[in-house]
Design a protein around this motif. Structure first.
Motif, mmCIF file in Angstrom:
data_model
loop_
_atom_site.group_PDB
_atom_site.id
_atom_site.type_symbol
_atom_site.label_atom_id
_atom_site.label_comp_id
_atom_site.label_asym_id
_atom_site.label_seq_id
_atom_site.Cartn_x
_atom_site.Cartn_y
_atom_site.Cartn_z
ATOM 1 N N THR A 1 0.831 -1.207 0.000
ATOM 2 C CA THR A 1 0.000 0.000 0.000
ATOM 3 C C THR A 1 0.867 1.259 0.000
ATOM 4 N N LEU A 2 1.909 1.261 0.824
ATOM 5 C CA LEU A 2 2.810 2.416 0.879
ATOM 6 C C LEU A 2 3.539 2.616 -0.450
ATOM 7 N N ARG A 3 3.860 1.503 -1.124
ATOM 8 C CA ARG A 3 4.489 1.611 -2.445
ATOM 9 C C ARG A 3 3.531 2.273 -3.428
ATOM 10 N N GLU A 4 2.273 1.840 -3.412
ATOM 11 C CA GLU A 4 1.272 2.409 -4.311
ATOM 12 C C GLU A 4 1.070 3.904 -4.041
ATOM 13 N N LEU A 5 1.139 4.275 -2.765
ATOM 14 C CA LEU A 5 0.921 5.673 -2.382
ATOM 15 C C LEU A 5 2.184 6.524 -2.518
#
Length: 388
Positions: free
Chosen positions: A132-136
């Protein structure tokens, strides 16, 4: 009669479902991983069963996921955050352990099973948060590094607590605590030695030989070997994979490795990992012990947010960043299931308690991507007015 090649159709359905689920999720302004997990839950309702092959592909997926996280880690930032990561991890162990164990004891009156449930609630599985942090675009922020560092420490503390617990309850089943500590120390020693040699060697070779064509293969070998060694020494395989990535992030080839590994991982392995999480969810088992499960869930979530958030706050993070870190440490996923399953097999906990853990895993897995997105979205809105 089922065809020998039927597994190819199963994998094709999983990949198609993962891509469709991710696409729909992003269209609804949610992280793709949320859609992939939900597709897995739907497919698991009688369409596709989790096979040994799917399980192994999923394991490779999570290893690659943490390997990529290691490749994208800023080593200097990781070193600088060691004190804050320790404080975050400490809060994330103490708060859930005390809150869940205390509540479980008040309800059941069983000391051993209550403490065991507390230990289960301390487990952190950040694969969901990492993706999720990668996507964000926030994996390399101070908060992202703090979450990764704290999760690694959580793993180690959880292993020690579990070993102590098993040693007390079933002395013949558990390893000596000292042996466990020696194995953990040995893992980090091996990692340090291998890392130092590999980084120096690749920096020298880079000046004489062009390894661009072969370096990705060698990187995968390094990742898998270190993941295997860490698992054999009692540390989670994903921890070994993460440190393999950290080691290679310090070499001249880290951008090439990261780019190529992402092509391999995100086109095949990690989508199946996230769909596989959904496949393992059996909603029919949640009817029993729902009340106790909800209590475990609420205390488990509050314990992580409060404990990790307080640890972050005490080490200089703002209120907003502390909340983001607390949310990032919520998911339990496969780590909690593995520990709970061990407790069930050893008859430390019963089927109702195990079902409660399943509820904790399902809800924290599903809620974390959306909560993280909301937390970071609010930060973007507040940047204009927030000065600290």
């Amino acid at each position: 009669m089922e065809s020998k090649m039927f597994f190819l159709l199963q994998i094709a359905i999983l990949l198609l479902g993962a891509n469709l689920g991710g696409w729909v999720s992003t269209k609804l302004k949610q992280p793709a991983v949320l859609g992939q997990i939900l597709v897995g839950i739907i497919l698991g309702m009688g369409i596709i069963k989790e096979t040994e092959l799917i399980h192994h592909i999923s394991e490779i997926g999570v290893v690659f996921l943490m390997f990529i996280a290691g490749l994208e880690t800023d080593v200097e930032e990781l070193k600088a955050s060691k004190s804050s990561s320790s404080a975050i991890a400490l809060g994330g162990v103490v708060f859930p352990l005390v809150m869940v164990s205390g509540a479980a004891y008040l309800i059941t009156g069983e000391m051993i099973s209550s403490i065991f449930l507390g230990i289960v609630s301390t487990a952190t599985s950040v694969s969901i948060s990492v993706q999720t942090l990668r996507e964000l675009g926030h994996l390399r922020t101070k908060q992202g590094v703090g979450i990764l560092g704290a999760a690694i420490i959580d793993d180690i503390v959880g292993i020690i607590l579990l070993t102590v617990m098993i040693g007390m309850v079933k002395p013949s089943a558990g390893s000596n605590v000292l042996v466990v500590l020696i194995k953990i120390a040995l893992f980090f020693f091996i990692t340090f030695v291998v890392g130092t040699i590999l980084v120096k060697m690749l920096r020298r070779i880079n000046k004489a030989i062009n390894l661009n064509d072969k370096i990705v293969t060698y990187a995968v070998v390094c990742c898998f070997v270190l993941a295997f060694v860490s698992e054999e020494l009692g540390v989670a395989a994903i921890t070994g994979a993460y440190f393999a990535g950290v080691i290679l992030s310090m070499t001249p080839y880290h951008r090439k490795i990261s780019y190529d590994i992402q092509l391999i991982a995100y086109s095949f392995f990690t989508p199946i990992f996230f769909v596989g999480i959904g496949l393992g969810v059996h909603l029919s088992s949640l009817g029993h012990a729902l009340g106790f499960g909800v209590l475990l869930l609420v205390l488990g979530i509050i314990g992580k947010i409060a404990g990790c958030g307080l640890g972050a706050k005490l080490t200089g993070f703002s209120n907003r960043h502390s909340l983001q870190i607390g949310i990032g440490m919520i998911p339990r996923a496969e780590v909690a299931i593995i520990i709970a399953n061990l407790g069930l097999q050893m008859k430390i906990i019963g089927s109702d308690e195990f079902t409660s853990v399943i509820l904790l895993v399902i809800v924290t897995t599903l809620m974390t991507p959306s909560l993280l997105k909301m937390a970071f979205k609010e930060e973007k809105k507040g940047l204009a007015v927030q000065g600290n």
